[in-house]
Design an enzyme around this catalytic site. Structure first.
Site, PDB file in Angstrom:
ATOM      1  N   GLU A 177       0.814  -1.150  -0.035  1.00 21.70           N
ATOM      2  CA  GLU A 177       0.182  -0.243   0.123  1.00 21.70           C
ATOM      3  C   GLU A 177       0.776   1.384   0.108  1.00 21.70           C
ATOM      4  O   GLU A 177       1.498   1.711   1.113  1.00 21.70           O
ATOM      5  CB  GLU A 177      -0.901   0.060   1.224  1.00 21.70           C
ATOM      6  CG  GLU A 177      -1.775   1.250   1.196  1.00 21.70           C
ATOM      7  CD  GLU A 177      -2.722   1.451   2.505  1.00 21.70           C
ATOM      8  OE1 GLU A 177      -2.615   0.616   3.302  1.00 21.70           O
ATOM      9  OE2 GLU A 177      -3.666   2.430   2.399  1.00 21.70           O
ATOM     10  N   LYS A 219      -2.695  -1.966  -3.144  1.00 18.96           N
ATOM     11  CA  LYS A 219      -3.652  -1.100  -2.240  1.00 18.96           C
ATOM     12  C   LYS A 219      -3.235   0.204  -2.491  1.00 18.96           C
ATOM     13  O   LYS A 219      -2.007   0.469  -2.401  1.00 18.96           O
ATOM     14  CB  LYS A 219      -3.876  -1.509  -0.938  1.00 18.96           C
ATOM     15  CG  LYS A 219      -4.855  -0.528  -0.217  1.00 18.96           C
ATOM     16  CD  LYS A 219      -5.113  -0.732   1.217  1.00 18.96           C
ATOM     17  CE  LYS A 219      -6.070   0.089   2.073  1.00 18.96           C
ATOM     18  NZ  LYS A 219      -6.620  -0.403   3.145  1.00 18.96           N
TER      19      LYS A 219
HETATM   20  P1  13P Z   1      -9.066   4.436   4.610  1.00 20.04           P
HETATM   21  O1  13P Z   1      -9.803   3.637   3.660  1.00 20.04           O
HETATM   22  O2  13P Z   1      -9.914   5.122   5.766  1.00 20.04           O
HETATM   23  O3  13P Z   1      -7.916   5.364   3.894  1.00 20.04           O
HETATM   24  O4  13P Z   1      -8.193   3.232   5.449  1.00 20.04           O
HETATM   25  C1  13P Z   1      -7.593   2.236   4.580  1.00 20.04           C
HETATM   26  C2  13P Z   1      -6.459   1.854   5.087  1.00 20.04           C
HETATM   27  O5  13P Z   1      -6.084   0.550   5.483  1.00 20.04           O
HETATM   28  C3  13P Z   1      -5.309   3.038   5.307  1.00 20.04           C
HETATM   29  O6  13P Z   1      -4.146   2.366   5.514  1.00 20.04           O
END
Ligand code: 13P
Length: 342
Positions: A177, A219
């Site tokens: 991510e 992600k």
């Molecule tokens: P949000 O969808 O609130 O941005 O959170 C997702 C997430 O896992 C951030 O690391």
């Protein structure tokens, strides 16, 4: 675990009509969320809140996996069922956030690098024993006139790739991510440029680290105008620009891209995902891994009161259903009229 098993888990996480619930808020983050409803962040309140989310009737219809935080991974329901077991019994895959947070990057004022590689191999082993089947590591990239530097992008891409290699080795599907933040006055073009640079450096590092792309998920953020931009792009533009950015940077071997919501309103996050899936023709699944955009209405309905558990669950189920429809490009504003009364 074999490569085939990693691939099968990655595919199951982006199964048709389903997405991921991110419930892996660290202690400081959940404290912030609880403050908004005037609830103290005690271990018991955190357990009760997560229990409400995970025991939502029918959650498995739209939710393929849940990302947990270390503490939650070790907590149980009132009846004593450990949360990972409870989720697995519903056909929901348990996952775990394994990074130790974004910390100031020495020598680069205003920039961050995510920590947590030391001792990670042993931690991954114990999470697997606790029932986790996938993991997540989040890097944070900030935009302003001068940032991000290439060094910050590279340092984070390198850490993400080292983490992903270790996670795959442990038989846990890595969700890499890199989040380009939406805070700021920047244009959607600038977000495109930074996101494309971040993703191309990330995939080049993943390949150099010999990480199996078929067995991981990306992600990432959608390509958006900054929250304080003078002119903000609309739904159709966000959808087409985001898909264009992904097509030029994300290899077709990756089974799925799961978006974070990152501060978008619940309805915006759903509308953007739906518009992207309406465009169609992509080599990867486009799905969701929302934290706030799935949980915000549930948190508000719950207010820390046991008598509101059903209302909280209905609010979560509604958002999950809307995002499930967005997976087919079939979300419409009319669906919001079926929302439970707040
Ligand atoms: P949000 O969808 O609130 O941005 O959170 C997702 C997430 O896992 C951030 O690391």
């Amino acid at each position: 675990m074999s490569a085939q098993e990693l691939e099968a888990t990655a595919k199951a996480l982006v199964a048709e009509g389903k997405g991921i619930l991110a419930a892996d808020e660290s202690d400081p983050t959940i404290e912030k969320r609880f403050k908004s409803i005037d609830i103290e962040s005690t271990e018991e309140n955190r357990r009760s809140y997560r229990q409400m989310l995970f025991t939502t009737p029918g959650l498995e219809e739209f939710i393929s996996g849940v990302i947990l935080f270390d503490e939650t991974m070790r907590q149980s329901t009132d009846e004593g069922a450990p949360f990972p077991e409870l989720l697995a019994s519903k056909g929901i895959i348990p996952g775990i956030k394994v990074d130790k947070g974004a910390k100031a990057l020495a020598g680069f004022p205003g920039e961050k690098v995510t920590e947590g590689l030391d001792g990670l191999r042993a931690r991954l082993e114990s999470y697997r024993e606790l029932g986790a089947r996938f993991t997540k590591w989040r890097a944070v990239i900030e935009i302003d006139e001068a940032l991000p530097t290439d060094y910050c992008i590279d340092a984070n891409a390198h850490a993400l790739a080292r983490y992903a290699a270790l996670s795959a080795e442990a038989g846990l599907v890595p969700i890499v991510e890199p989040e380009v933040l939406m805070d700021g006055t920047h244009s959607i073009d600038r977000c495109y440029e930074v996101t494309a640079r971040t993703l191309s450096r990330l995939f080049s590092q993943l390949l150099e680290h010999r990480v199996l792309l078929e067995g991981l998920l990306l992600k990432t953020n959608m390509v958006l105008s900054g929250t304080e931009a003078a002119q903000r792009a609309g739904v159709e533009e966000v959808a087409s620009v985001t898909v264009r950015c992904l097509r030029s940077t994300v290899p077709a071997a990756v089974p799925g891209v799961v978006f974070l919501s990152g501060g978008q309103t619940d309805e915006q996050a759903t509308a953007h995902l739906s518009a992207m899936n309406r465009l169609g023709g992509n080599p990867w699944e486009l799905s969701f891994s929302y934290g706030r955009a799935l949980q915000a209405p549930a948190l508000k309905a719950w207010k820390g009161d046991r008598s509101n558990i059903e209302a909280g669950q209905q609010a979560l189920a509604h958002r999950a259903r809307c995002n499930g429809a967005a997976r087919y490009g079939e979300y419409s504003e009319e669906m919001e009229q079926q929302a439970p009364a707040a």
